[in-house]
Design a protein around this motif. Structure first.
Motif, PDB file in Angstrom:
ATOM      1  N   ASP A  95      -2.579   5.378   1.894  1.00 28.86           N
ATOM      2  CA  ASP A  95      -3.546   4.312   2.152  1.00 28.86           C
ATOM      3  C   ASP A  95      -3.285   3.617   3.485  1.00 28.86           C
ATOM      4  O   ASP A  95      -4.226   3.202   4.174  1.00 28.86           O
ATOM      5  N   GLU A 125       0.825  -1.201   0.000  1.00 30.47           N
ATOM      6  CA  GLU A 125       0.000   0.000   0.000  1.00 30.47           C
ATOM      7  C   GLU A 125       0.866   1.261   0.000  1.00 30.47           C
ATOM      8  O   GLU A 125       2.022   1.249   0.402  1.00 30.47           O
ATOM      9  N   SER A 126       0.282   2.341  -0.435  1.00 30.12           N
ATOM     10  CA  SER A 126       0.955   3.635  -0.376  1.00 30.12           C
ATOM     11  C   SER A 126       0.944   4.159   1.063  1.00 30.12           C
ATOM     12  O   SER A 126       0.184   3.676   1.911  1.00 30.12           O
ATOM     13  N   ARG A 156       6.353   3.609   5.602  1.00 31.34           N
ATOM     14  CA  ARG A 156       5.385   2.548   5.310  1.00 31.34           C
ATOM     15  C   ARG A 156       5.618   1.336   6.200  1.00 31.34           C
ATOM     16  O   ARG A 156       4.663   0.664   6.618  1.00 31.34           O
TER      17      ARG A 156
END
Length: 208
Positions: free
Chosen positions: A26, A22-23, A51
């Motif tokens: 997100d 995911e980014s 992340r």
């Protein structure tokens, strides 16, 4: 991506692994971070680390915890407010958390040839059974690094050395387990180790 893998080594312990696809945005959306955590993640200069940090908070949610349930002591060791033991790791696009009633440590590392450059810094006794010309040499070195890192996280004692104090008996990769010990200040501490490989990564966890 949702949860990648769940492992239950025993009735008191659970390991969860997250594949970080995911980014940053997100990953951040559903989380309720403490002020300290928000400042920490925003100060990180690498999006990979951001992340990784956020994916660990998603893993906490998978265990039923929130960011506020986690805190760190003066040595940087993570703790849960309910008294359960926890260890955390992330490497590139994978992160993992182990939670247990027992003292635990975990590490995930990407398998890379460059580990041979630093092997002399963390391998000693293990040289007796490692074969540098073997096709699984890099894989075994990476597993050994993960084993010693997990022992370090579990023991977390100033002055502890991967090379001089942490050791693992000979193992086969397909066995996915071995015995390791810490020999520190004339005392030996024995630990059960389990390990696995996935998508070019190695993971090992130690359980007291």
């Amino acid at each position: 991506m949702p949860l990648y893998k769940t492992i239950t080594p025993n009735s008191q312990t659970c390991v969860k692994i997250w594949k970080i696809s995911e980014s940053y945005i997100d990953l951040m959306k559903p989380l309720a971070l403490t002020k300290a955590s928000l400042e920490r993640v925003e100060d990180m200069k690498s999006e990979i680390h951001q992340r990784g940090f956020l994916s660990v908070r998603h893993l906490l949610r998978e265990f039923g915890y929130q960011d506020a349930d986690l805190y760190y002591d003066n040595f940087g060791k993570p703790h849960l407010k309910d008294g359960k033991h926890i260890s955390i790791t992330h490497s590139f696009n994978f992160s993992a958390v182990i939670v247990s009633d027992l003292i635990v440590g975990i590490d995930v590392e990407k398998q890379r040839d460059k580990i041979t450059i630093i092997a002399h810094k963390f391998i000693d006794y293990e040289n007796d059974y490692l074969n540098e010309g073997s096709p699984d040499y890099i894989r075994k070195l990476t597993i050994l690094w993960c084993i010693k890192e997990s022992l370090y996280k579990l023991f977390l004692t100033p002055g502890l050395s991967f090379k001089n104090h942490c050791f693992a008996i000979p193992f086969n990769i397909e066995d996915q387990e071995t015995i390791a010990w810490i020999d520190y200040k004339n005392q030996k501490h024995r630990y059960n180790i389990q390990f696995l490989e996935f998508e070019g990564f190695s993971c090992a966890y130690a359980i007291a």
